[in-house]
Write an enzyme that holds these catalytic residues in place. Sequence first.
Site, PDB file in Angstrom:
ATOM      1  N   ASP A 295       0.805  -1.226   0.000  1.00 35.38           N
ATOM      2  CA  ASP A 295       0.000   0.000   0.000  1.00 35.38           C
ATOM      3  C   ASP A 295       0.844   1.285   0.000  1.00 35.38           C
ATOM      4  O   ASP A 295       1.599   1.527   0.947  1.00 35.38           O
ATOM      5  CB  ASP A 295      -0.893   0.052   1.245  1.00 35.38           C
TER       6      ASP A 295
ATOM      7  N   GLU B 155      -4.455   2.085  -3.349  1.00 35.82           N
ATOM      8  CA  GLU B 155      -5.808   2.477  -2.897  1.00 35.82           C
ATOM      9  C   GLU B 155      -5.837   3.749  -2.071  1.00 35.82           C
ATOM     10  O   GLU B 155      -6.839   4.434  -2.010  1.00 35.82           O
ATOM     11  CB  GLU B 155      -6.442   1.342  -2.078  1.00 35.82           C
ATOM     12  N   ASN B 156      -4.713   4.047  -1.390  1.00 39.60           N
ATOM     13  CA  ASN B 156      -4.738   5.164  -0.462  1.00 39.60           C
ATOM     14  C   ASN B 156      -3.562   6.113  -0.684  1.00 39.60           C
ATOM     15  O   ASN B 156      -3.048   6.715   0.243  1.00 39.60           O
ATOM     16  CB  ASN B 156      -4.703   4.599   0.964  1.00 39.60           C
TER      17      ASN B 156
ATOM     18  N   ASN C 185     -10.248  -0.991   0.401  1.00 37.75           N
ATOM     19  CA  ASN C 185     -11.372  -0.345   1.082  1.00 37.75           C
ATOM     20  C   ASN C 185     -11.406   1.170   0.905  1.00 37.75           C
ATOM     21  O   ASN C 185     -12.451   1.789   1.056  1.00 37.75           O
ATOM     22  CB  ASN C 185     -11.362  -0.702   2.578  1.00 37.75           C
ATOM     23  N   HIS C 186     -10.256   1.800   0.581  1.00 38.30           N
ATOM     24  CA  HIS C 186     -10.243   3.269   0.425  1.00 38.30           C
ATOM     25  C   HIS C 186     -10.461   3.735  -1.014  1.00 38.30           C
ATOM     26  O   HIS C 186     -10.578   4.934  -1.256  1.00 38.30           O
ATOM     27  CB  HIS C 186      -8.894   3.834   0.896  1.00 38.30           C
TER      28      HIS C 186
ATOM     29  N   HIS D 276      -6.861  -7.957  -0.573  1.00 39.77           N
ATOM     30  CA  HIS D 276      -6.764  -6.821   0.341  1.00 39.77           C
ATOM     31  C   HIS D 276      -7.623  -7.142   1.559  1.00 39.77           C
ATOM     32  O   HIS D 276      -8.856  -7.081   1.498  1.00 39.77           O
ATOM     33  CB  HIS D 276      -7.267  -5.567  -0.385  1.00 39.77           C
TER      34      HIS D 276
ATOM     35  N   HIS E 126      -3.011  -4.362   2.730  1.00 37.18           N
ATOM     36  CA  HIS E 126      -3.891  -3.643   3.675  1.00 37.18           C
ATOM     37  C   HIS E 126      -3.282  -3.435   5.059  1.00 37.18           C
ATOM     38  O   HIS E 126      -3.496  -2.394   5.645  1.00 37.18           O
ATOM     39  CB  HIS E 126      -5.259  -4.323   3.830  1.00 37.18           C
TER      40      HIS E 126
ATOM     41  N   HIS F 112      -0.186  -3.033   5.952  1.00 34.45           N
ATOM     42  CA  HIS F 112       0.988  -2.152   5.886  1.00 34.45           C
ATOM     43  C   HIS F 112       2.231  -2.732   6.569  1.00 34.45           C
ATOM     44  O   HIS F 112       3.244  -2.030   6.677  1.00 34.45           O
ATOM     45  CB  HIS F 112       0.720  -0.754   6.479  1.00 34.45           C
TER      46      HIS F 112
HETATM   47 FE   FE2 Z   1      -6.804  -0.917   2.939  1.00 35.84          FE
END
Ligand code: FE2
Length: 257
Positions: free
Chosen positions: A8, A39-40, A67-68, A151, A176, A178
Amino acid sequence: MKILVIGDVTSPAGVEHLSRELWKFRGENGIDFCVVNGENASFVTGISPELAEVLSRAGADCITGGNHTMRNKRIYGYLDEREDIVRPLNFGDASPGKGYTILDARGYRVLVMNAMGNVHIDPTLDSPFSAIDEALKDAEGKYDLSILDIHAEATGEKLAVGYCYDGKINVIFGTHTHVRTDDKKILPHGTGYISDVGMCGESGGILGMDAECVVKRMKSHLPHPFVAADGKCVANGVIFEYDITSKRVTKITSVDF
Ligand SMILES: [Fe+2]
């Protein structure tokens, strides 16, 4: 075939870091294909089209989500238009974008899929197993090798996905949390697996966030605004070496740069 996956990207500084370092790293290590979880990348606000574009130019052949992904509305059109970015399969057909794509690497067709877990992350989503089954059926006969970014929060769920698709998906990596796990392995039927690849961003705090602000939030239960961590940017990645003839991953190496 050497496939590099990067965990990520936690902030624009992580994106800048890849802009500086990724092509150089790819060249030095003979990387044929690179997947980055982005994603983030905008730091707690999802990913913007601009940062996605920078990641692509930096050497990400495919950007995966989580999710983000849908936090920034401006990414929706980009998800629809571009072939090199995916969001979780189990967001369903009503969601912008797609959960899998097929891209070229040295003349081979690479299927890249992205799915999200249910356990301790989003029990309202469809089962990742059903979503992956459907994608594999849909893409059958159209690809030479396959990669899945799962994820998810729970290692048990990620491992279950790993063993379920051993020999059916060639590379399965988790994202996810990290934090890179120390469980990379070649499963009995040749799938290369790791529960979590780690992250790419400022390395000084807690999962890319400033430690003091995370501790304050946890101790007080008040919504202290998130602040990016300090410290040097580092990209955590894993290289999977895949043998196209035997259809097996032969070596997995953790890398940091
Ligand atoms: Fe995530």
